[in-house]
Design an enzyme around this catalytic site. Sequence first.
Site, PDB file in Angstrom:
ATOM      1  N   GLU A 179       0.380  -1.341   0.114  1.00  0.00           N
ATOM      2  CA  GLU A 179      -0.136  -0.049  -0.006  1.00  0.00           C
ATOM      3  C   GLU A 179       0.956   1.080   0.413  1.00  0.00           C
ATOM      4  O   GLU A 179       0.612   1.671   0.804  1.00  0.00           O
ATOM      5  CB  GLU A 179      -1.384   0.100   1.166  1.00  0.00           C
ATOM      6  N   GLU A 187      -5.181  -8.968   1.027  1.00  0.00           N
ATOM      7  CA  GLU A 187      -6.121  -7.795   2.384  1.00  0.00           C
ATOM      8  C   GLU A 187      -7.204  -8.176   2.649  1.00  0.00           C
ATOM      9  O   GLU A 187      -7.982  -7.168   0.797  1.00  0.00           O
ATOM     10  CB  GLU A 187      -5.143  -7.293   2.323  1.00  0.00           C
TER      11      GLU A 187
HETATM   12  C1  FCB Z   1      -4.487  -2.022   5.339  1.00  0.00           C
HETATM   13  C2  FCB Z   1      -2.679  -2.280   6.488  1.00  0.00           C
HETATM   14  C3  FCB Z   1      -2.609  -3.486   7.106  1.00  0.00           C
HETATM   15  C4  FCB Z   1      -4.613  -3.437   8.375  1.00  0.00           C
HETATM   16  C5  FCB Z   1      -5.100  -3.369   7.738  1.00  0.00           C
HETATM   17  C6  FCB Z   1      -6.602  -3.158   8.344  1.00  0.00           C
HETATM   18  O1  FCB Z   1      -4.310  -0.945   5.052  1.00  0.00           O
HETATM   19  O2  FCB Z   1      -1.681  -2.256   4.684  1.00  0.00           O
HETATM   20  O3  FCB Z   1      -1.143  -3.208   7.462  1.00  0.00           O
HETATM   21  O4  FCB Z   1      -3.348  -1.734   8.962  1.00  0.00           O
HETATM   22  O5  FCB Z   1      -5.451  -2.245   6.311  1.00  0.00           O
END
Ligand code: FCB
Length: 496
Positions: A184, A391
Amino acid sequence: MSATHDSGDPTTGRDDYRDTGLTFPPGFVIGSATASYQIEGAFDEDGRGPSIWDTFSHTPGKVWNGDTGDVADDHYHRWEADLDLMQELGLESYRFSIAWPRIQPTGRGPALPEGIAFYSRLVDGLIARGITPIATLYHWDLPQALEDEGGWTARSTALAFAEYARIMGEALGDRIAVWTTLNEPWCSAYLGYGSGAHAPGVTSPEAALKAVHHLNLAHGLAIEALRPVVSNAPQYSITLNLHVLRAEAGSGASGADAVRRIDAIANRAFTGPLLHGAYPADLFEDTASVTDWSFVQAGDLEVIRQPIDVLGVNYYATTVVRHWDGVSPRLMADGHKDVGGSPWPGADDVEFLPQEGPYTSMGWNIDPSGLLELLLALHEEFPSQPLMITENGAAFEDVVTLDGADGAPRVHDRLRVDYLQRHFTAAHRALAQGVDLRGYQVWSLLDNFEWGYGYSKRFGIIRVDYDTQDRIVKDSALWLRRLIAGRSIPPTDGFA
Ligand code: FCB
């Protein structure tokens, strides 16, 4: 790929995405994810240098409750037991990140053998348990010494990152299956240097845009550094948190323009150079009052555009925008902690609207259709680019009950199970519509340090008791185990 549905058309399913029985093809890798600063602790052991998150979390007022990652989940010492838990759940993959300051305490110079040894043991332990290692080189813990030289606003940080990538490639390049350069970069650049909600807490629109470019450059340089030193034909990757943008209903051309503006800053500032080989012209125009982008040097775009084997996609919620009238109080419900600065350089006339629920305890709206929309949009724009969900998950107010065998503690996190069911359904629909989706890593394996929110938000499928460091496998983890074992989306009852 075979697909069975309990309802309706195989590509549409139920309106609420609560499908069961959908099967995932072999090779679709299902696992879970974490990040170094959020779980490791041991902040000053074995020579580890300070990172920007150590500095930031120790600065009063920056993190909820004054929480820090000093101890976190103590994973640095408990890694073996944590790997055993992963094996018990049947995880096929584990996405973890490497703490740069454990390898090079000041971000430069020779590697610390203790740091290399820690990750080497971890990777061996994963492989011994049949779990595929997916390594991220940078999940936000920049060595503080590099920040003192300008951090991501300095081109030299990208060069240092390439050297660190080479060191890791030499150390683990016979065993890592997927190398992800950055997690990110949107957050690193815009929350780190624009809004100041994340470390290093700078609030400068120009610094944020410089950081965007140097992060993109770091990605390209790191892949160039890895390729010649690894020996096991790994996949290369970067993980982006692309924003799924929607215009306010009925906002017409003005809403569409607000979407275009935010899409340029949030999404195309990365996908443009990374995958098309150029920054979008409208991004330069929209941000002309902030910077002339002269930090983009000749040859940079060739370096940044590297073929990648898989694009990592992080998805949590959607975003609704419209033009701000300049008179009413400006709405900034963009899902990020409001600490005063703006993560949207050059877009001061756009506002972010609150959305329909339901919500997670982050206040993020739950909308699996956004995930499907994102995967389909990426597939349309980059048809030959394989994708992986790196994620997806949710924080809720978990409750521990003593109703396990012999009064053992349990967490019946039905809301998280429901969230995961709906998002796995969305992923399956993307597959059914032809998206080349390679896997799904649930965020997160363990409750952990949730950045500016400290330990107040629990994303884990395994609960961590921060007083005792005891782990409790939540119902969501048992549901995921059932999903992996059967390669099919289980019902949300009777899976434990
Ligand atoms: C993302 C991050 C991760 C975590 C999630 C909830 O932005 O990559 O580390 O904090 O959100």
